[in-house]
Design a protein around this motif. Structure first.
Motif, PDB file in Angstrom:
ATOM      1  N   ASP A  97      10.067   0.492   2.642  1.00  0.00           N
ATOM      2  CA  ASP A  97       9.558   1.023   1.442  1.00  0.00           C
ATOM      3  C   ASP A  97       8.262   1.758   1.200  1.00  0.00           C
ATOM      4  O   ASP A  97       7.949   1.765   0.185  1.00  0.00           O
ATOM      5  N   GLY A  98       7.487   1.789   2.635  1.00  0.00           N
ATOM      6  CA  GLY A  98       6.357   2.651   2.379  1.00  0.00           C
ATOM      7  C   GLY A  98       5.075   1.750   2.372  1.00  0.00           C
ATOM      8  O   GLY A  98       4.135   2.551   2.411  1.00  0.00           O
ATOM      9  N   GLY A  99       5.199   0.504   2.441  1.00  0.00           N
ATOM     10  CA  GLY A  99       4.176  -0.472   2.429  1.00  0.00           C
ATOM     11  C   GLY A  99       3.858  -0.642   1.223  1.00  0.00           C
ATOM     12  O   GLY A  99       4.171  -0.366   0.156  1.00  0.00           O
ATOM     13  N   PRO A 100       2.920  -1.894   1.222  1.00  0.00           N
ATOM     14  CA  PRO A 100       2.623  -2.508  -0.121  1.00  0.00           C
ATOM     15  C   PRO A 100       1.417  -1.898  -1.053  1.00  0.00           C
ATOM     16  O   PRO A 100       1.385  -2.191  -2.140  1.00  0.00           O
ATOM     17  N   VAL A 101       0.680  -1.172  -0.474  1.00  0.00           N
ATOM     18  CA  VAL A 101      -0.522  -0.595  -0.964  1.00  0.00           C
ATOM     19  C   VAL A 101      -0.764   0.741  -0.517  1.00  0.00           C
ATOM     20  O   VAL A 101      -0.229   1.254   0.183  1.00  0.00           O
ATOM     21  N   ARG A 102      -1.659   1.387  -1.596  1.00  0.00           N
ATOM     22  CA  ARG A 102      -1.910   2.945  -1.266  1.00  0.00           C
ATOM     23  C   ARG A 102      -3.578   2.903  -1.597  1.00  0.00           C
ATOM     24  O   ARG A 102      -3.985   2.337  -2.485  1.00  0.00           O
ATOM     25  N   VAL A 103      -4.039   3.996  -0.733  1.00  0.00           N
ATOM     26  CA  VAL A 103      -5.306   4.270  -1.014  1.00  0.00           C
ATOM     27  C   VAL A 103      -5.398   5.654  -1.607  1.00  0.00           C
ATOM     28  O   VAL A 103      -4.539   6.487  -1.322  1.00  0.00           O
ATOM     29  N   VAL A 104      -6.003   5.515  -2.876  1.00  0.00           N
ATOM     30  CA  VAL A 104      -5.966   6.737  -3.626  1.00  0.00           C
ATOM     31  C   VAL A 104      -7.484   7.214  -4.128  1.00  0.00           C
ATOM     32  O   VAL A 104      -8.514   6.129  -4.161  1.00  0.00           O
ATOM     33  N   GLU A 105      -7.866   8.158  -4.341  1.00  0.00           N
ATOM     34  CA  GLU A 105      -9.132   8.604  -4.726  1.00  0.00           C
ATOM     35  C   GLU A 105      -9.408   8.126  -6.216  1.00  0.00           C
ATOM     36  O   GLU A 105      -8.469   8.284  -7.143  1.00  0.00           O
ATOM     37  N   ARG A 106     -10.666   7.541  -6.562  1.00  0.00           N
ATOM     38  CA  ARG A 106     -10.894   6.619  -7.512  1.00  0.00           C
ATOM     39  C   ARG A 106     -10.751   7.549  -8.809  1.00  0.00           C
ATOM     40  O   ARG A 106     -10.005   6.995  -9.788  1.00  0.00           O
ATOM     41  N   GLN A 107     -11.362   8.612  -8.925  1.00  0.00           N
ATOM     42  CA  GLN A 107     -11.236   9.728 -10.201  1.00  0.00           C
ATOM     43  C   GLN A 107      -9.996  10.051 -10.460  1.00  0.00           C
ATOM     44  O   GLN A 107      -9.319  10.131 -11.625  1.00  0.00           O
ATOM     45  N   THR A 108      -9.131  10.268  -9.543  1.00  0.00           N
ATOM     46  CA  THR A 108      -7.867  11.369  -9.954  1.00  0.00           C
ATOM     47  C   THR A 108      -6.753  10.225  -9.500  1.00  0.00           C
ATOM     48  O   THR A 108      -5.534  10.899 -10.073  1.00  0.00           O
ATOM     49  N   GLY A 109      -6.844   9.383  -8.804  1.00  0.00           N
ATOM     50  CA  GLY A 109      -5.715   8.567  -8.436  1.00  0.00           C
ATOM     51  C   GLY A 109      -4.830   9.489  -7.416  1.00  0.00           C
ATOM     52  O   GLY A 109      -3.689   9.183  -7.004  1.00  0.00           O
ATOM     53  N   ALA A 110      -5.485  10.572  -6.758  1.00  0.00           N
ATOM     54  CA  ALA A 110      -4.670  11.292  -5.617  1.00  0.00           C
ATOM     55  C   ALA A 110      -4.620  10.407  -4.422  1.00  0.00           C
ATOM     56  O   ALA A 110      -5.510   9.912  -4.138  1.00  0.00           O
ATOM     57  N   PRO A 111      -3.440  10.527  -3.531  1.00  0.00           N
ATOM     58  CA  PRO A 111      -3.362   9.909  -2.393  1.00  0.00           C
ATOM     59  C   PRO A 111      -4.519  10.455  -1.343  1.00  0.00           C
ATOM     60  O   PRO A 111      -4.675  11.471  -1.348  1.00  0.00           O
ATOM     61  N   VAL A 112      -4.829   9.438  -0.450  1.00  0.00           N
ATOM     62  CA  VAL A 112      -5.840   9.934   0.497  1.00  0.00           C
ATOM     63  C   VAL A 112      -4.864   9.716   1.708  1.00  0.00           C
ATOM     64  O   VAL A 112      -4.239   8.993   2.029  1.00  0.00           O
ATOM     65  N   THR A 113      -5.195  11.041   2.467  1.00  0.00           N
ATOM     66  CA  THR A 113      -4.647  10.989   3.835  1.00  0.00           C
ATOM     67  C   THR A 113      -5.393  11.614   5.142  1.00  0.00           C
ATOM     68  O   THR A 113      -6.436  11.984   4.738  1.00  0.00           O
ATOM     69  N   ILE A 114      -5.252  11.016   5.966  1.00  0.00           N
ATOM     70  CA  ILE A 114      -5.898  11.337   7.031  1.00  0.00           C
ATOM     71  C   ILE A 114      -5.017  12.235   8.051  1.00  0.00           C
ATOM     72  O   ILE A 114      -4.032  11.837   8.349  1.00  0.00           O
ATOM     73  N   ARG A 115      -5.675  13.343   8.335  1.00  0.00           N
ATOM     74  CA  ARG A 115      -4.916  14.464   9.274  1.00  0.00           C
ATOM     75  C   ARG A 115      -6.138  15.113  10.026  1.00  0.00           C
ATOM     76  O   ARG A 115      -7.480  15.208   9.646  1.00  0.00           O
ATOM     77  N   PRO A 116      -5.728  15.346  11.163  1.00  0.00           N
ATOM     78  CA  PRO A 116      -6.797  16.248  12.030  1.00  0.00           C
ATOM     79  C   PRO A 116      -6.938  17.480  11.384  1.00  0.00           C
ATOM     80  O   PRO A 116      -6.075  18.225  10.793  1.00  0.00           O
TER      81      PRO A 116
END
Length: 162
Positions: A118-137
């Protein structure tokens, strides 16, 4: 595809990865309990009992892992005292511990993608915008990079100061 090794690294038989930074990092966070204690520190947990309970480990394991993370400089052990009670200790992230966050977040995102239907139980999002945070090179200009874009070269620390 894979990254390309250049210069003296191209002949893989002529060198060993005995000073590997990945290996050294795994010596610090290479146990399930250590990485989950870090997760809890990122979530704001500071007290011993809360760490042990939230991670689901015995007090003995929590004590050993927290002690190791303090000795390695990932966490700092600080005294606190509630009114009328004895002095106790809390565990807070150091700069070294905070700098581990992208690696832990990358593991979480990999687990969400490949191990959670299901994509996991929680998401990390940017506090002000709610935009998802991703880690990429990325390169210094912010351009996303894949394995095919990367080259491994020897580290040249430059001249030493005397």
């Amino acid at each position: 595809m894979a990254m390309i090794l250049e210069g003296p690294l191209a002949d893989r038989a002529s060198w060993r990865a005995d000073r590997c930074s990945i290996g050294k990092a795994m010596d610090v966070i290479g146990t399930r309990s250590a990485i989950l204690l870090l997760r809890e520190a990122y979530y704001g947990t500071t007290r011993f009992d809360d760490f042990a309970e939230r991670v689901g480990i015995t007090d003995a394991v929590a004590s050993a892992r927290l002690k190791q993370l303090v000795e390695l400089g990932v966490l700092d052990r600080r005294p606190y005292r509630e009114p009328g009670k004895r002095t106790r200790y809390e565990y807070v992230l150091t700069a070294m511990g905070k700098d581990l966050f992208p690696a832990v977040l990358a593991l979480m995102q990999w687990g969400d993608k490949y191990l959670q239907p299901d994509g996991g139980p929680v998401r990390v999002v940017e506090r002000q915008t709610g935009a998802p945070v991703t880690i990429r090179p990325r390169d210094e200009a912010g351009r996303e990079l894949g394995l095919d874009d990367l080259v491994i070269v020897p580290h040249d620390p430059g001249p030493t100061q005397g």
